[in-house]
Design an enzyme around this catalytic site. Structure first.
Site, PDB file in Angstrom:
ATOM      1  N   GLY A 176       0.813  -1.220   0.000  1.00  0.00           N
ATOM      2  CA  GLY A 176       0.000   0.000   0.000  1.00  0.00           C
ATOM      3  C   GLY A 176       0.845   1.267   0.000  1.00  0.00           C
ATOM      4  N   ARG A 177       0.150   2.417   0.014  1.00  0.00           N
ATOM      5  CA  ARG A 177       0.855   3.714   0.003  1.00  0.00           C
ATOM      6  C   ARG A 177       1.804   3.841   1.185  1.00  0.00           C
ATOM      7  NH1 ARG A 177      -3.939   5.295  -2.347  1.00  0.00           N
ATOM      8  NH2 ARG A 177      -4.953   4.962  -0.359  1.00  0.00           N
ATOM      9  N   ALA A 191      -2.181   4.415  17.071  1.00  0.00           N
ATOM     10  CA  ALA A 191      -2.219   5.877  16.917  1.00  0.00           C
ATOM     11  C   ALA A 191      -2.712   6.239  15.528  1.00  0.00           C
ATOM     12  CB  ALA A 191      -0.828   6.472  17.138  1.00  0.00           C
ATOM     13  N   ASN A 211      -2.184   8.848  14.088  1.00  0.00           N
ATOM     14  CA  ASN A 211      -1.160   9.668  13.436  1.00  0.00           C
ATOM     15  C   ASN A 211       0.147   9.514  14.207  1.00  0.00           C
ATOM     16  OD1 ASN A 211       0.450  11.910  12.473  1.00  0.00           O
ATOM     17  ND2 ASN A 211      -1.434  12.623  11.540  1.00  0.00           N
ATOM     18  N   HIS A 241      -7.365  15.690   2.831  1.00  0.00           N
ATOM     19  CA  HIS A 241      -6.593  14.497   2.458  1.00  0.00           C
ATOM     20  C   HIS A 241      -6.760  14.202   0.964  1.00  0.00           C
ATOM     21  CE1 HIS A 241      -6.169  13.508   6.774  1.00  0.00           C
ATOM     22  NE2 HIS A 241      -5.124  12.803   6.381  1.00  0.00           N
ATOM     23  N   HIS A 242      -5.929  13.295   0.490  1.00  0.00           N
ATOM     24  CA  HIS A 242      -5.947  12.847  -0.906  1.00  0.00           C
ATOM     25  C   HIS A 242      -7.278  12.163  -1.270  1.00  0.00           C
ATOM     26  CE1 HIS A 242      -5.246   8.722   0.611  1.00  0.00           C
ATOM     27  NE2 HIS A 242      -4.511   9.337   1.528  1.00  0.00           N
ATOM     28  N   LYS A 265      -8.468   8.455   0.086  1.00  0.00           N
ATOM     29  CA  LYS A 265      -8.702   8.134   1.509  1.00  0.00           C
ATOM     30  C   LYS A 265     -10.125   7.605   1.696  1.00  0.00           C
ATOM     31  CE  LYS A 265      -8.085   9.847   6.216  1.00  0.00           C
ATOM     32  NZ  LYS A 265      -7.390   8.611   6.640  1.00  0.00           N
ATOM     33  N   GLY A 313      -8.857   9.905  11.282  1.00  0.00           N
ATOM     34  CA  GLY A 313      -8.666   9.515  12.680  1.00  0.00           C
ATOM     35  C   GLY A 313      -7.979  10.618  13.468  1.00  0.00           C
TER      36      GLY A 313
HETATM   37  P1  NAD Z   1      -3.593   1.714   0.998  1.00  0.00           P
HETATM   38  O1  NAD Z   1      -4.987   1.399   0.563  1.00  0.00           O
HETATM   39  O2  NAD Z   1      -2.652   2.310   0.005  1.00  0.00           O
HETATM   40  O3  NAD Z   1      -2.874   0.398   1.596  1.00  0.00           O
HETATM   41  C1  NAD Z   1      -3.539  -0.582   2.345  1.00  0.00           C
HETATM   42  C2  NAD Z   1      -2.897  -1.902   1.970  1.00  0.00           C
HETATM   43  O4  NAD Z   1      -3.459  -2.913   2.816  1.00  0.00           O
HETATM   44  C3  NAD Z   1      -3.180  -2.307   0.515  1.00  0.00           C
HETATM   45  O5  NAD Z   1      -1.974  -2.657  -0.145  1.00  0.00           O
HETATM   46  C4  NAD Z   1      -4.088  -3.513   0.678  1.00  0.00           C
HETATM   47  O6  NAD Z   1      -3.955  -4.456  -0.377  1.00  0.00           O
HETATM   48  C5  NAD Z   1      -3.583  -4.074   2.000  1.00  0.00           C
HETATM   49  N1  NAD Z   1      -4.460  -5.082   2.602  1.00  0.00           N
HETATM   50  C6  NAD Z   1      -5.810  -5.209   2.467  1.00  0.00           C
HETATM   51  N2  NAD Z   1      -6.230  -6.310   3.109  1.00  0.00           N
HETATM   52  C7  NAD Z   1      -5.130  -6.899   3.651  1.00  0.00           C
HETATM   53  C8  NAD Z   1      -4.917  -8.081   4.412  1.00  0.00           C
HETATM   54  N3  NAD Z   1      -5.934  -8.883   4.761  1.00  0.00           N
HETATM   55  N4  NAD Z   1      -3.659  -8.378   4.813  1.00  0.00           N
HETATM   56  C9  NAD Z   1      -2.618  -7.572   4.458  1.00  0.00           C
HETATM   57  N5  NAD Z   1      -2.749  -6.440   3.735  1.00  0.00           N
HETATM   58  C10 NAD Z   1      -3.994  -6.113   3.328  1.00  0.00           C
HETATM   59  O7  NAD Z   1      -3.757   2.673   2.265  1.00  0.00           O
HETATM   60  P2  NAD Z   1      -2.635   3.588   2.958  1.00  0.00           P
HETATM   61  O8  NAD Z   1      -2.752   4.971   2.425  1.00  0.00           O
HETATM   62  O9  NAD Z   1      -1.318   2.890   2.936  1.00  0.00           O
HETATM   63  O10 NAD Z   1      -3.212   3.658   4.440  1.00  0.00           O
HETATM   64  C11 NAD Z   1      -3.408   2.479   5.205  1.00  0.00           C
HETATM   65  C12 NAD Z   1      -4.025   2.871   6.548  1.00  0.00           C
HETATM   66  O11 NAD Z   1      -3.083   3.659   7.296  1.00  0.00           O
HETATM   67  C13 NAD Z   1      -5.281   3.760   6.418  1.00  0.00           C
HETATM   68  O12 NAD Z   1      -6.195   3.389   7.434  1.00  0.00           O
HETATM   69  C14 NAD Z   1      -4.755   5.159   6.650  1.00  0.00           C
HETATM   70  O13 NAD Z   1      -5.731   6.056   7.104  1.00  0.00           O
HETATM   71  C15 NAD Z   1      -3.716   4.864   7.708  1.00  0.00           C
HETATM   72  N6  NAD Z   1      -2.655   5.872   7.894  1.00  0.00           N
HETATM   73  C16 NAD Z   1      -2.244   6.061   9.174  1.00  0.00           C
HETATM   74  C17 NAD Z   1      -1.189   6.935   9.440  1.00  0.00           C
HETATM   75  C18 NAD Z   1      -0.713   7.046  10.862  1.00  0.00           C
HETATM   76  O14 NAD Z   1       0.251   7.806  11.122  1.00  0.00           O
HETATM   77  N7  NAD Z   1      -1.302   6.332  11.807  1.00  0.00           N
HETATM   78  C19 NAD Z   1      -0.595   7.642   8.410  1.00  0.00           C
HETATM   79  C20 NAD Z   1      -1.025   7.435   7.095  1.00  0.00           C
HETATM   80  C21 NAD Z   1      -2.070   6.525   6.843  1.00  0.00           C
END
Ligand code: NAD
Length: 267
Positions: free
Chosen positions: A11-12, A122, A124, A155-156, A159, A165
């Site tokens: 993922g991202r 967390a 963030n 956000h992008h 999302k 959160g």
């Molecule tokens: P994304 O959609 O790009 O990536 C999520 C990944 O999870 C994808 O590659 C997807 O295929 C994978 N996935 C789905 N089901 C799965 C499974 N059963 N097992 C393993 N992997 C699986 O999203 P993202 O932008 O990378 O964000 C992911 C999460 O992190 C979101 O909830 C986002 O809001 C959060 N986030 C948190 C912070 C923080 O600081 N806490 C910062 C940025 C993003």
């Protein structure tokens, strides 16, 4: 060496997490996992993350991956994280959770499921946002009842959860400081003849578009003056560095739920 597994590896956030784990001292990437059927399963996680081949291919079997890991970093979705927490609790593996969008019930479910392991959750993981949480508490304590509070986040366009959160946590911090129940005073929707703003409410507004990494502003709006506390994320790398720091911090901690304020000793 602390051995780290990363879910959501394709993922991202996944690429940044893999890079930050390989760059951090005292830890190494032991496993990278994404969902079954993802086109990147089977590919070298380091090549996808842009940090050279690591000899760790992205897999799709968490249980197998955790056999060689001490901590799971999970940035996926609430339902996936909850399922992963069941496996981590069974295998006694620590968790650093960045997924957002948990309902209060899901957060409780997570705490109940993972009650035998140390978990850092967390919304963030940036140092700046966590400093903002502390500043917001201070601002709310100083400004008290004389200022209306509104939270706006950007956000992008990919999302999935809304509001973020982080925005919710910001609203909660202010509500707590003002002695209000966030779930009762958060106002997510204004449309048509919805009447005057109530004194107690905390407005929660959302903007989505393009590639915005994440921006949050909390407005304290008084009569004739306004304070704005803003955090702008320019790169996802600092969330990932926060996750790596949390992995180091969790070592030797008792079972229980922690947050980034604990990691950064801001409490
Ligand atoms: P994304 O959609 O790009 O990536 C999520 C990944 O999870 C994808 O590659 C997807 O295929 C994978 N996935 C789905 N089901 C799965 C499974 N059963 N097992 C393993 N992997 C699986 O999203 P993202 O932008 O990378 O964000 C992911 C999460 O992190 C979101 O909830 C986002 O809001 C959060 N986030 C948190 C912070 C923080 O600081 N806490 C910062 C940025 C993003």
């Amino acid at each position: 060496m602390l051995k780290i597994a990363v879910t959501g590896a394709a993922g991202r956030m996944g690429s940044f997490l893999i890079k930050s784990v390989t760059e951090a001292e005292g830890m190494e990437l032991a496993a990278a996992i994404d969902r079954q059927g993802h086109p990147m399963v089977g590919q070298d996680a380091g090549l996808i993350a842009g940090c050279g081949a690591l000899g760790v291919n992205i897999g799709d079997d968490l249980e197998q991956a955790l056999q060689v890991a001490d901590v799971l970093i999970d940035f996926t979705f609430p339902e996936v994280t909850l399922a992963n927490a069941v496996i981590c609790a069974r295998m006694h593996k620590m968790m650093v959770i960045g997924s957002t969008g948990f309902t209060p019930e899901q957060r409780q479910q997570l705490a109940d499921t993972a009650n035998n392991i140390a978990v850092m959750l967390a919304p963030n993981m940036s140092v700046g946002v966590n400093a903002c949480f502390k500043l917001l508490k201070e601002a709310a304590n100083i400004l008290g009842e004389d200022f209306d509070v509104e939270v706006v986040e950007l956000h992008h366009n990919k999302k999935k959860d809304s509001p973020s959160g982080t925005a919710v946590r910001m609203g909660e911090v202010v509500a707590d400081a003002l002695g209000r129940d966030y779930n009762k005073v958060a106002n997510y929707h204004r449309e048509g003849m919805c009447g005057e703003r109530s004194h107690e409410e905390i407005g929660m507004q959302t903007v989505r578009g393009g590639d915005i990494v994440g921006e949050h502003t909390v407005y304290f709006i008084g009569m004739g003056e306004r304070i704005e506390i803003t955090h702008r994320a320019m790169s996802r790398a600092m969330f990932a560095r926060g996750a790596a720091r949390a992995c180091q911090w969790l070592q030797g901690k008792d079972a229980g739920m922690y947050d980034m304020q604990d990691v950064l000793e801001l409490k």
